[in-house]
Design a protein around this motif. Structure first.
Motif, PDB file in Angstrom:
ATOM      1  N   LEU A 231       0.844  -1.204   0.000  1.00 53.55           N
ATOM      2  CA  LEU A 231       0.000   0.000   0.000  1.00 53.55           C
ATOM      3  C   LEU A 231       0.877   1.251   0.000  1.00 53.55           C
TER       4      LEU A 231
ATOM      5  N   GLU B 164       3.962   1.368  -1.077  1.00 52.01           N
ATOM      6  CA  GLU B 164       4.658   1.419  -2.362  1.00 52.01           C
ATOM      7  C   GLU B 164       3.729   1.935  -3.452  1.00 52.01           C
ATOM      8  N   ALA B 165       2.475   1.499  -3.387  1.00 52.64           N
ATOM      9  CA  ALA B 165       1.498   1.981  -4.364  1.00 52.64           C
ATOM     10  C   ALA B 165       1.367   3.498  -4.243  1.00 52.64           C
ATOM     11  N   ALA B 166       1.277   3.992  -3.002  1.00 52.71           N
ATOM     12  CA  ALA B 166       1.142   5.431  -2.785  1.00 52.71           C
ATOM     13  C   ALA B 166       2.347   6.178  -3.350  1.00 52.71           C
ATOM     14  N   ARG B 167       3.545   5.624  -3.110  1.00 52.74           N
ATOM     15  CA  ARG B 167       4.745   6.273  -3.631  1.00 52.74           C
ATOM     16  C   ARG B 167       4.740   6.279  -5.156  1.00 52.74           C
ATOM     17  N   SER B 168       4.333   5.142  -5.744  1.00 52.75           N
ATOM     18  CA  SER B 168       4.326   5.074  -7.210  1.00 52.75           C
ATOM     19  C   SER B 168       3.306   6.048  -7.790  1.00 52.75           C
ATOM     20  N   LEU B 169       2.335   6.459  -6.974  1.00 49.32           N
ATOM     21  CA  LEU B 169       1.321   7.404  -7.445  1.00 49.32           C
ATOM     22  C   LEU B 169       1.750   8.846  -7.194  1.00 49.32           C
ATOM     23  N   GLY B 170       2.975   9.039  -6.744  1.00 52.46           N
ATOM     24  CA  GLY B 170       3.500  10.392  -6.618  1.00 52.46           C
ATOM     25  C   GLY B 170       3.505  10.955  -5.210  1.00 52.46           C
ATOM     26  N   ALA B 171       3.189  10.135  -4.202  1.00 53.28           N
ATOM     27  CA  ALA B 171       3.134  10.641  -2.834  1.00 53.28           C
ATOM     28  C   ALA B 171       4.511  10.557  -2.186  1.00 53.28           C
ATOM     29  N   ARG B 172       4.938  11.688  -1.582  1.00 57.10           N
ATOM     30  CA  ARG B 172       6.184  11.662  -0.812  1.00 57.10           C
ATOM     31  C   ARG B 172       5.893  11.061   0.552  1.00 57.10           C
TER      32      ARG B 172
ATOM     33  N   ARG C 294       3.110  12.430   2.831  1.00 61.77           N
ATOM     34  CA  ARG C 294       1.764  12.168   2.346  1.00 61.77           C
ATOM     35  C   ARG C 294       1.396  10.693   2.510  1.00 61.77           C
TER      36      ARG C 294
ATOM     37  N   LYS D  27      -1.901   9.937   4.567  1.00 64.48           N
ATOM     38  CA  LYS D  27      -3.069   9.428   3.850  1.00 64.48           C
ATOM     39  C   LYS D  27      -3.232   7.913   3.940  1.00 64.48           C
ATOM     40  N   VAL D  28      -2.143   7.197   4.203  1.00 64.57           N
ATOM     41  CA  VAL D  28      -2.238   5.738   4.184  1.00 64.57           C
ATOM     42  C   VAL D  28      -1.909   5.127   5.545  1.00 64.57           C
TER      43      VAL D  28
END
Lengths: 366, 276
Positions: B171, B173-181, B184, B188-189
């Motif tokens: 989860l 890693e998915a957030a990071r791949s979506l542009g989240a530093r 964030r 958010k997660v």
């Protein structure tokens, strides 16, 4: 950053991996893998578990750092660029949807992280939801969706950002057989429609054969062979590829009289003519089960004599084991109509087209 | 079902005899008014008299600050603990649990020495030139909070680490791949999905802090008014049984209310988080 601009290379490839190496502790996971993916191409990284394909994808995504080598996306060196700055879309094996967010919030996550909000964001979310047939499901939570729907949300979430590259890590392995085929076709259709450069990791040869523009077969951290699916299937470079991509009958022996009149002599002394190009010495003859033709005419004289040892009906096909009189055993796959009266111990003659066999040098085990 | 009850019965009987009965006795005692009649005198005294009420408000204040400090300090530790590899996890867990082997009294005494005017903390502050004369730390609410945070931190870290451990790393890693530093990804997660564990930690730490005794006694002395030492003093020195019982009941009721609130908030959070 100047240094980054200096190192950038002009290249037509959308994605380029250059001599990537990675160790985990004492294990060499990848040693010197180089790969180019052309714009709009769908490349499948195919290999058994532990071959390094997922690590390669993670390095491409920026979730793992290579010990050596470079990663270029659209000619830009991103080897040290963190995942959040890479403009890649990633779909995980378990989808990795955010369980505490609705479908819409999942899809909006990346836009919000990149500062795209309001009307622009809403329009793009709407497009993504429409593209993946998720309209009407946008207020649901992931747990309220079927596996196939969750997969589509994962795709929508990645694609809404219009990434440079789409990376898929075994995206179909958690779906049942029927759904797998459906989602597979859907992924292909969406990928074609958007023309998005895609790298797809799988251990399933059928997935790779049906989806890919190009298959890259990995084994023990190195690329064994790469090419168009049909080329790799028809001309495997070694026994591993032959066995991993489809089924193969392998006869061991040696090539004699290399050149125009070359023959392959099996260990049991059977002489089979083969194409010119094979060189003298120990060799293996590989023939696909479906390339073999059985002649049931008792008066036939062409081909190798043998008898049916066992047979299994598989709906549209019959799966047979044939033992040649010399003792070699072959698997044969035939389409059904007209062959319903085949029976065990039936005498047959075995033939194949020389174009359909591959002669591999060496007497490798395996 | 029968077998479950059979297995549970020793624990149920034990709790009934040694927890339920004493609580009932304490509750009964708390309603004994002046002259031995049934009345709410004790409660009136504790909740309406400004002097005694200050014990309740100060205890709540210290507990709130302690709990808040534990939340802030726990997240980095819990995250490392949850995401550490097996071998490292063992080391971290041992470091976290080891202080629990030492009793509150020993640690309270230790803190008393460390925080004193000539203790390690003040000597360091002065040597670093941050202060020119010793800062008063013992017998202040700050001192009590310092001690309580140290004692109670593991009770926040453990449930939080369990919750974070249940968040699939994919989860993040998915957030990071979506542009989240990182910030964030956390906001958010990780944070929203660790709320059930955080809620559990908050309830445990707050309840333990409200009822704490040794630390307030050592580090608060007579200057910091807390409920735990008050009950001890009323029960043993003043020998005012009914009043000590009433104070105990208020403390107990606070904990029960907290638990009920937790159960309610917790189930709402789990429903929100998807309950997977």
């Amino acid at each position: 950053m100047e240094s980054r601009a200096d190192r950038s290379v002009t290249t037509s490839a959308e994605v380029e991996l250059d001599d990537i190496a990675k160790r985990f502790g004492a294990t060499d996971v990848l040693h010197g893998v180089s790969l180019r993916v052309e714009p709009g191409q769908l490349v499948c990284l195919l290999g058994p578990s532990g071959c390094g394909k997922t690590t390669l994808l993670r390095i491409l995504a920026g979730l793992a750092e290579p010990d050596r080598g470079r990663v270029l996306i659209r000619g830009r060196d991103v080897t040290r660029t963190p995942a959040y700055a890479r403009r890649i879309g990633l779909v995980f094996q378990n989808y990795a949807l955010f369980p505490h967010m609705t479908v819409r919030d999942n899809v909006a996550f990346g836009l919000d992280a990149r500062g795209i909000r309001g009307g622009t964001a809403a329009a793009r979310i709407e497009n993504a939801l429409t593209l993946l047939q998720l309209v009407g499901l946008d207020r649901r939570y992931p747990r309220q969706l079927s596996g196939g729907q969750q997969q589509r949300v994962a795709l929508a979430r990645a694609l809404v950002l219009e990434p440079d590259v789409l990376l898929l890590d075994e995206p179909l392995s958690n779906l049942d057989a029927r759904l797998r085929q459906e989602v597979r076709d859907e992924i292909r259709a969406v990928q074609r429609a958007l023309g998005i450069t895609t790298v797809f990791v799988t251990h399933d040869q059928e997935e790779a054969l049906t989806l890919a523009d190009r298959i890259v077969v990995l084994r023990a951290g190195a690329i064994v062979q790469s090419g168009a699916p049909l080329d790799v299937y028809r001309a495997p470079r070694d026994l591993f590829v032959a066995n991993f991509l489809g089924d193969a009958n392998v006869l061991r022996g040696r090539v004699c009289r290399a050149g125009a009149g070359a023959v392959f002599v099996t260990e049991r002394g059977l002489e089979l003519p083969v194409d010119a190009g094979a060189s003298d010495g120990a060799a293996m003859l590989v023939v696909r089960p479906e390339a073999i033709v059985l002649d049931r005419d008792p008066d036939a004289v062409r081909g190798l004599a043998g008898s049916v040892e066992s047979l299994t009906y598989r709906g549209p096909t019959i799966d047979l084991r044939v033992t040649l009189d010399g003792g070699e055993r072959l698997r044969v796959l035939e389409t059904l109509p007209g062959r319903e009266d085949t029976h065990v111990a039936q005498r047959v003659r075995v033939r194949w087209n020389e174009r359909d066999v591959v002669v591999l040098p060496g007497a490798a085990s395996g | 079902m029968m077998r479950a009850w059979l297995l549970l019965s020793p624990a149920v009987v034990f709790l009934g005899v040694f927890f339920g009965v004493p609580i009932a006795l304490v509750a009964a005692t708390s309603f004994v008014g002046k002259g031995g009649v049934i009345a709410l005198d004790q409660y009136r005294r504790f909740l309406l008299d400004g002097f005694y009420r200050s014990f309740l408000t100060e205890t709540i204040l210290v507990s709130v600050v302690t709990t808040a400090a534990c939340v802030v300090l726990s997240f980095p530790v819990a995250y490392q603990l949850a995401r550490a590899r097996a071998a490292m996890k063992g080391v971290l867990l041992t470091l976290l649990i080891a202080p629990l082997m030492v009793g509150d009294v020993v640690r309270g005494y230790g803190w008393l020495i460390a925080l004193g005017d000539f203790g390690v903390v003040n000597q360091m502050l002065m040597r670093l030139g941050l202060v020119d004369k010793p800062v008063r730390l013992i017998f202040t609410p700050t001192g009590v909070v310092l001690g309580l945070v140290e004692v109670l931190l593991p009770f926040m870290v453990l449930p939080l680490a369990a919750a974070i451990g249940g968040i699939p790393p994919a989860l993040e890693e998915a957030a990071r791949s979506l542009g989240a530093r990182h910030a964030r990804v956390f906001r958010k997660v990780v944070f929203p999905l660790s709320l059930p564990g955080l809620a559990a930690g908050v309830v445990i730490v707050f309840a333990l802090s409200m009822g704490s005794f040794a630390i307030p006694l050592f580090l608060g002395g007579v200057k910091v008014n807390m409920v735990g030492p008050l009950i001890f003093q009323q029960a043993t020195l003043t020998v005012d049984g009914p009043f000590a019982a009433a104070v105990s009941c208020v403390l107990f009721a606070t904990s029960v209310l907290l638990l009920v609130a937790y159960a309610w908030v917790g189930s709402a959070l789990r429903a929100e988080a998807g309950g997977r």
